[in-house]
Design a protein around this motif. Structure first.
Motif, PDB file in Angstrom:
ATOM      1  N   LEU A   1       0.826  -1.212   0.000  1.00 57.29           N
ATOM      2  CA  LEU A   1       0.000   0.000   0.000  1.00 57.29           C
ATOM      3  C   LEU A   1       0.859   1.261   0.000  1.00 57.29           C
ATOM      4  O   LEU A   1       0.537   2.237  -0.687  1.00 57.29           O
ATOM      5  N   ALA A   2       1.951   1.253   0.753  1.00 52.51           N
ATOM      6  CA  ALA A   2       2.846   2.413   0.754  1.00 52.51           C
ATOM      7  C   ALA A   2       3.395   2.636  -0.649  1.00 52.51           C
ATOM      8  O   ALA A   2       3.500   3.765  -1.132  1.00 52.51           O
ATOM      9  N   LEU A   3       3.708   1.529  -1.307  1.00 56.55           N
ATOM     10  CA  LEU A   3       4.252   1.586  -2.654  1.00 56.55           C
ATOM     11  C   LEU A   3       3.295   2.290  -3.622  1.00 56.55           C
ATOM     12  O   LEU A   3       3.667   3.253  -4.295  1.00 56.55           O
ATOM     13  N   VAL A   4       2.040   1.843  -3.655  1.00 53.74           N
ATOM     14  CA  VAL A   4       1.115   2.448  -4.618  1.00 53.74           C
ATOM     15  C   VAL A   4       0.758   3.867  -4.211  1.00 53.74           C
ATOM     16  O   VAL A   4       0.538   4.720  -5.072  1.00 53.74           O
ATOM     17  N   LEU A   5       0.731   4.138  -2.913  1.00 56.91           N
ATOM     18  CA  LEU A   5       0.449   5.507  -2.490  1.00 56.91           C
ATOM     19  C   LEU A   5       1.531   6.445  -3.021  1.00 56.91           C
ATOM     20  O   LEU A   5       1.255   7.527  -3.540  1.00 56.91           O
ATOM     21  N   MET A   6       2.780   6.021  -2.911  1.00 57.90           N
ATOM     22  CA  MET A   6       3.885   6.832  -3.390  1.00 57.90           C
ATOM     23  C   MET A   6       3.794   7.039  -4.907  1.00 57.90           C
ATOM     24  O   MET A   6       4.009   8.137  -5.407  1.00 57.90           O
ATOM     25  N   LEU A   7       3.485   5.958  -5.620  1.00 57.73           N
ATOM     26  CA  LEU A   7       3.354   6.071  -7.068  1.00 57.73           C
ATOM     27  C   LEU A   7       2.229   7.033  -7.428  1.00 57.73           C
ATOM     28  O   LEU A   7       2.356   7.867  -8.329  1.00 57.73           O
ATOM     29  N   ALA A   8       1.111   6.927  -6.709  1.00 57.77           N
ATOM     30  CA  ALA A   8      -0.036   7.770  -7.005  1.00 57.77           C
ATOM     31  C   ALA A   8       0.296   9.227  -6.702  1.00 57.77           C
ATOM     32  O   ALA A   8      -0.091  10.132  -7.449  1.00 57.77           O
ATOM     33  N   LEU A   9       1.022   9.464  -5.621  1.00 59.43           N
ATOM     34  CA  LEU A   9       1.444  10.826  -5.302  1.00 59.43           C
ATOM     35  C   LEU A   9       2.330  11.366  -6.409  1.00 59.43           C
ATOM     36  O   LEU A   9       2.188  12.513  -6.843  1.00 59.43           O
ATOM     37  N   GLY A  10       3.256  10.524  -6.876  1.00 60.09           N
ATOM     38  CA  GLY A  10       4.142  10.932  -7.962  1.00 60.09           C
ATOM     39  C   GLY A  10       3.330  11.312  -9.193  1.00 60.09           C
ATOM     40  O   GLY A  10       3.575  12.348  -9.823  1.00 60.09           O
ATOM     41  N   ALA A  11       2.328  10.483  -9.519  1.00 59.17           N
ATOM     42  CA  ALA A  11       1.489  10.761 -10.678  1.00 59.17           C
ATOM     43  C   ALA A  11       0.744  12.074 -10.487  1.00 59.17           C
ATOM     44  O   ALA A  11       0.606  12.887 -11.408  1.00 59.17           O
ATOM     45  N   LEU A  12       0.275  12.292  -9.253  1.00 60.68           N
ATOM     46  CA  LEU A  12      -0.452  13.526  -8.960  1.00 60.68           C
ATOM     47  C   LEU A  12       0.452  14.739  -9.173  1.00 60.68           C
ATOM     48  O   LEU A  12       0.089  15.699  -9.858  1.00 60.68           O
ATOM     49  N   PHE A  13       1.648  14.682  -8.584  1.00 58.04           N
ATOM     50  CA  PHE A  13       2.567  15.820  -8.706  1.00 58.04           C
ATOM     51  C   PHE A  13       2.907  16.089 -10.169  1.00 58.04           C
ATOM     52  O   PHE A  13       2.938  17.227 -10.613  1.00 58.04           O
ATOM     53  N   LEU A  14       3.163  15.011 -10.888  1.00 57.61           N
ATOM     54  CA  LEU A  14       3.549  15.199 -12.283  1.00 57.61           C
ATOM     55  C   LEU A  14       2.388  15.738 -13.113  1.00 57.61           C
ATOM     56  O   LEU A  14       2.592  16.465 -14.064  1.00 57.61           O
ATOM     57  N   SER A  15       1.155  15.363 -12.728  1.00 55.50           N
ATOM     58  CA  SER A  15       0.002  15.842 -13.496  1.00 55.50           C
ATOM     59  C   SER A  15      -0.162  17.349 -13.320  1.00 55.50           C
ATOM     60  O   SER A  15      -0.824  18.011 -14.102  1.00 55.50           O
ATOM     61  N   ARG A  16       0.413  17.895 -12.261  1.00 60.01           N
ATOM     62  CA  ARG A  16       0.354  19.340 -12.045  1.00 60.01           C
ATOM     63  C   ARG A  16       1.420  20.073 -12.840  1.00 60.01           C
ATOM     64  O   ARG A  16       1.386  21.281 -12.930  1.00 60.01           O
ATOM     65  N   SER A  17       2.428  19.363 -13.283  1.00 62.14           N
ATOM     66  CA  SER A  17       3.513  20.053 -13.969  1.00 62.14           C
ATOM     67  C   SER A  17       3.320  19.914 -15.473  1.00 62.14           C
ATOM     68  O   SER A  17       2.471  19.164 -15.950  1.00 62.14           O
ATOM     69  N   THR A  18       4.120  20.617 -16.222  1.00 57.08           N
ATOM     70  CA  THR A  18       3.890  20.670 -17.656  1.00 57.08           C
ATOM     71  C   THR A  18       4.485  19.493 -18.404  1.00 57.08           C
ATOM     72  O   THR A  18       3.881  18.952 -19.310  1.00 57.08           O
ATOM     73  N   GLU A  19       5.670  19.062 -17.991  1.00 54.92           N
ATOM     74  CA  GLU A  19       6.331  18.005 -18.764  1.00 54.92           C
ATOM     75  C   GLU A  19       5.984  16.636 -18.173  1.00 54.92           C
ATOM     76  O   GLU A  19       6.836  15.966 -17.603  1.00 54.92           O
ATOM     77  N   TYR A  20       4.733  16.263 -18.322  1.00 60.88           N
ATOM     78  CA  TYR A  20       4.225  15.071 -17.673  1.00 60.88           C
ATOM     79  C   TYR A  20       4.904  13.795 -18.180  1.00 60.88           C
ATOM     80  O   TYR A  20       5.651  13.121 -17.478  1.00 60.88           O
ATOM     81  N   GLU A  21       4.640  13.499 -19.414  1.00 63.25           N
ATOM     82  CA  GLU A  21       5.007  12.200 -19.942  1.00 63.25           C
ATOM     83  C   GLU A  21       6.512  11.878 -19.916  1.00 63.25           C
ATOM     84  O   GLU A  21       6.915  10.852 -19.373  1.00 63.25           O
TER      85      GLU A  21
END
Lengths: 291, 269, 282
Positions: free
Chosen positions: B87-107
């Motif tokens: 669960l910690a693992l996916v939470l971290m991944l999801a947070l990473g995805a969230l942060f990146l979705s806020r920035s411009t150079e996502y992909e």
């Protein structure tokens, strides 16, 4: 009403599809997840999600339906893991880790080829983190069909699986063939992982598999009750996550929505943490159990 | 291949591989494969956060990875270890995805952080990476005996005053620091391969712990060097080569062990 | 180690004193007012059926479990959590056959495994390990992986691991549980030799007392959380054990074996029987 649900939520077709697929997937993941958790196969379950990442990206490369890629390769992955001995406890983590590492390597290659050879963008994001709002309504029957297969398989092996989980020796003595039962479970697990990869993204699908089941197992004592609780938690987390993601489009002025998967994973994690509270309260009133 | 901008890559990759070989030996000895997979994903979230806030990437990587390690170590004590890790693992991944979705150079950012970017190493990063590597190796050398004891016979270690849980947390923090610095090069997902494949292979070739550690370093170095060269030549991602070559090394180790057993059948099993 | 061999003297202080130890876990009393002492170089059997509290008592002695009441004095030192004068061999140690570690490496860890830093190879270290290998008759498999050794062989390595730090008391939790009869006899003989030749007190838990009868100086019999301690002749008697169990039991001597038989209506008879103890052999 608009404080909670932004306009157009109930009339939007992508939302209908997202709620349907998300709900169905949550049910399967929670049911399979219960056994994954009590069998101590969280790592194996998670590894299959990374295997399905490779599958999804390969399917994307070949122009196939990603769901077939997700499910196809995780079936192959579960077979491989069975072959190199993940059923035995000893060395199981290591064998799992090797499969995991190799499949991530493959995913890296396929995703690279996806972005370089096919002039489409968004493959990495879509495969890894899902995009439940862009699913084709035509996917619904396929998802339902695979879900039914997985649930039926689970129902068929339910009792021998439970016995084999509790005590492999007793099960073997009573004529349960451990390896086929274990393999059948791994296959059900593979299908469920493939389905949730489609819904919330391949590397996040572990959340739907493990989170609701683990929380339910902390809240209830009986397997049947745990199954129902897990399904309820999984569906609730998914639907609320979809709702929040939809609403988030209207938060702030940028109209840049937050990813659905983030909400689903975060909700699942919070529910798991909260599920520990009753147990902790009980633990403080009575001294710790015997070592 | 060895000139100009590639020099940094070779240097950093060498440091990373040597460190992964040493830390990986204990990952395998302790059966910590799952945490070793989860913690780098904390680093992924950290890099994404640093990216979003415009902070130093190494700082973000370190803070999040250590945070993930402490979370897994403390929560895992009460609940089921593998569940907490997952669960910690996916939470971290999801947070990473969230942060990146806020920035411009996502992909491209997601891809580089998860699967590595050989060419992304700048000269200014060399010194911090080397420094952290020295810190990690020093920590491992310092903890060597109690860490080994608590990995092999935890009940005895506990009776002799080695607190298993403190040892676990200390080790996870070292793991976190080690992965934080390696994520920008080989990526969050593939540092794990480097920490599992080479040490697991090394176990098949020797019965002595120190030899196994040195062998594990050597295999990790060979893997990384071959991966960089292949990646440079083919233009394919380095992660692919690291992942498959690590698995290949493990396969050779298993085959060697099986062959040795068949030649000298063990009388005691 | 031979320099420490000296005759047991009556006025030498006890190496272990357990004084009125009571432990309650989860509202259940596991141990109640347990008291006994162990003299240097003596061999003591801690006898009791499964669930009698043997492991808990050992954990209290090791300082891993704090007693609710009472105290434990190890080598004249009370209150010191985790005493270095105790060598410990736990029950059921699982050693991975894939682990690159030889028997001599594991024994070496016993010397300084709790200290920080890496071990420096030295002549003293090597010769100490060799001495221990010889003491437990393990030279034959000194360079084999510990994980592939048999149960009895692993037991020897673990005993050497515990001995190398020169403890004054050796604690063993059910060392005979998973061994065949012959390996068990060999381990008992080895432990007896260690107690007498090296003057190290041995406290060994077991649910079966018969194999230990020839070597035991004293016995601590645990039942229902309470203990009776003394020589076997003092403790293994109908009236003593009946008092301990709180129910009439009979002690029978058949040839050179001892049988403890519960009288009719013993509430836990089913459990005792399951352990071979209701028609109790232990």
């Amino acid at each position: 009403m608009h404080f909670i649900v932004e306009p157009g939520f109930f009339s939007s077709q992508p939302v209908h599809v997202a709620l349907t697929i998300g709900g169905v997937v949550a049910v399967v993941s929670a049911a399979v997840g219960i056994f994954t958790v009590i069998r101590g196969q969280s790592f194996a379950g998670h590894t299959l999600t990374d295997v399905s990442t490779a599958g999804g990206s390969a399917a994307f490369l070949l122009g196939m339906n990603p769901l077939l890629g997700f499910i196809g390769l995780s079936l192959v992955g579960s077979g491989t893991m069975d072959l190199i001995g993940v059923q035995r406890v000893r060395g199981r983590d290591l064998a799992t880790g090797i499969v995991l590492g190799a499949s991530i390597g493959l995913a890296a290659l396929f995703l690279y080829l996806d972005t370089t050879t096919r002039a489409t963008t968004g493959a990495t994001q879509q495969i890894l983190f899902g995009s439940i709002f862009t699913l084709d309504p035509g996917e619904v029957p396929i998802v339902v069909a695979f879900s039914v297969i997985s649930l039926v398989a689970l129902a068929v092996i339910y009792r021998p699986l439970l016995l084999a989980t509790m005590s492999p020796d007793i099960a073997a003595a009573r004529g349960v063939r451990l390896r086929p039962v274990g393999l059948a479970f791994m296959l059900a697990l593979a299908v469920s992982v493939g389905l949730s990869s489609l819904a919330i993204g391949s590397i996040l699908s572990t959340a739907l598999l493990i989170g609701p089941a683990a929380a339910a197992l902390r809240l209830t004592k009986r397997i049947g009750a745990a199954l129902i609780t897990a399904v309820a938690i999984g569906v609730a987390a998914t639907w609320v996550g979809v709702l929040l993601a939809y609403d988030s489009y209207y938060w702030g002025s940028s109209h840049n929505g937050y990813p659905v998967s983030f909400f689903i994973v975060a909700l699942t994690f919070l529910i798991y943490l909260a599920s520990g509270l009753p147990a902790r309260r009980a633990a403080t009133s009575a001294p710790a159990k015997r070592h | 291949m060895f000139s100009g901008f590639m020099t940094n890559t070779w240097v950093v990759a060498t440091v990373v591989a040597a460190l992964a070989g040493v830390v990986g030996f204990f990952v395998v000895l302790r059966g910590s494969a799952f945490p070793a997979h989860a913690i780098p994903n904390g680093a992924f979230a950290g890099a994404a956060a640093a990216n979003l806030l415009g902070l130093n990437a190494l700082l973000g990587l370190g803070v999040f990875a250590v945070f993930a390690a402490l979370g897994i170590g403390t929560l895992g004590r009460r609940g089921r270890h593998d569940v907490v890790t997952a669960l910690a693992l996916v939470l971290m991944l999801a947070l990473g995805a969230l942060f990146l979705s806020r920035s411009t150079e996502y992909e491209p950012a997601i891809y580089a952080l998860l699967f590595g970017e050989v060419l992304g190493v700048s000269t200014t990063e060399l010194l911090p990476v080397a420094f952290l590597a020295v810190v990690c190796i020093a920590a491992i050398v310092f903890m060597y005996r109690p860490l080994t004891l608590s990995s092999v016979v935890p009940e005895i270690a506990e009776a002799r005053g080695v607190r298993s849980h403190r040892m676990e947390i200390a080790f996870l923090v070292v793991l976190a620091v080690a992965t934080a610095m390696t994520v920008p090069v080989v990526g969050a997902l593939l540092i794990f391969s480097l920490m599992i494949g080479p040490p697991a292979a090394a176990r098949s070739f020797t019965d002595r712990p120190p030899v196994a550690i040195i062998l594990s370093m050597a295999i990790a170095l060979a893997t990384v060097w071959a991966a960089i060269a292949s990646s440079y030549a083919s233009n394919w991602p380095i992660g692919f080569f690291v992942g498959t070559m690590s698995a290949f090394a493990y396969g050779i180790g298993r085959a060697w062990a099986a062959w040795r057993r068949s030649r000298r059948p063990a009388t005691r099993l | 180690m031979t320099d420490r061999s000296q005759p047991v003297t009556a006025n030498e202080p006890d190496v272990l004193r357990v004084e009125g130890v009571t432990v309650a876990l989860g509202g259940r009393t596991i141990l109640e007012d347990v008291a006994f002492a162990i003299a240097p170089g003596s061999f003591t059997g801690l006898i009791g059926s499964n669930g009698a509290g043997k492991t808990t008592l050992l954990r209290v002695i090791l300082g891993l479990q704090r007693p609710g009441r009472g105290r434990v004095v190890v080598a004249g030192d009370a209150g010191n959590r985790r005493n270095r004068s105790i060598g410990y061999v736990p029950q059921k140690v699982l050693l991975d056959p894939d682990m690159p570690m030889r028997a001599r490496d594991l024994i070496g860890l016993g010397l300084d495994g709790h200290r920080f830093g890496i071990p420096m190879p030295s002549k003293t270290r090597t010769s100490l390990v060799d001495e221990m290998l010889a003491a437990v008759d393990a030279e034959r498999f000194a360079n084999a992986r510990v994980g592939i050794l048999s149960g009895g062989e692993q037991q020897r390595v673990l005993i050497a691991h515990a001995l190398i730090s020169r403890p004054r008391l050796l604690l063993l939790d059910e060392p005979l549980a998973n061994l065949d009869l012959r390996s068990g006899q060999e381990i008992i003989g080895l432990l007896h030799r260690i107690a007498t030749e090296h003057h190290i007190a041995v406290l060994l838990s077991a649910h079966e007392m018969n194999p230990l009868l020839p070597v035991m100086d004293r016995v601590v019999y645990l039942a229902g959380g309470r203990a009776a301690a003394g020589t076997t002749d003092e403790v293994i008697r109908t009236e003593v054990l009946s008092g301990l169990y709180g129910h009439p039991v009979e002690v029978l001597h058949i040839h050179d074996r001892v049988l403890v038989i519960a009288g009719p209506g013993y509430p836990d008879a089913a459990r005792l029987a399951a352990e071979g103890a209701g028609i109790e052999l232990g």
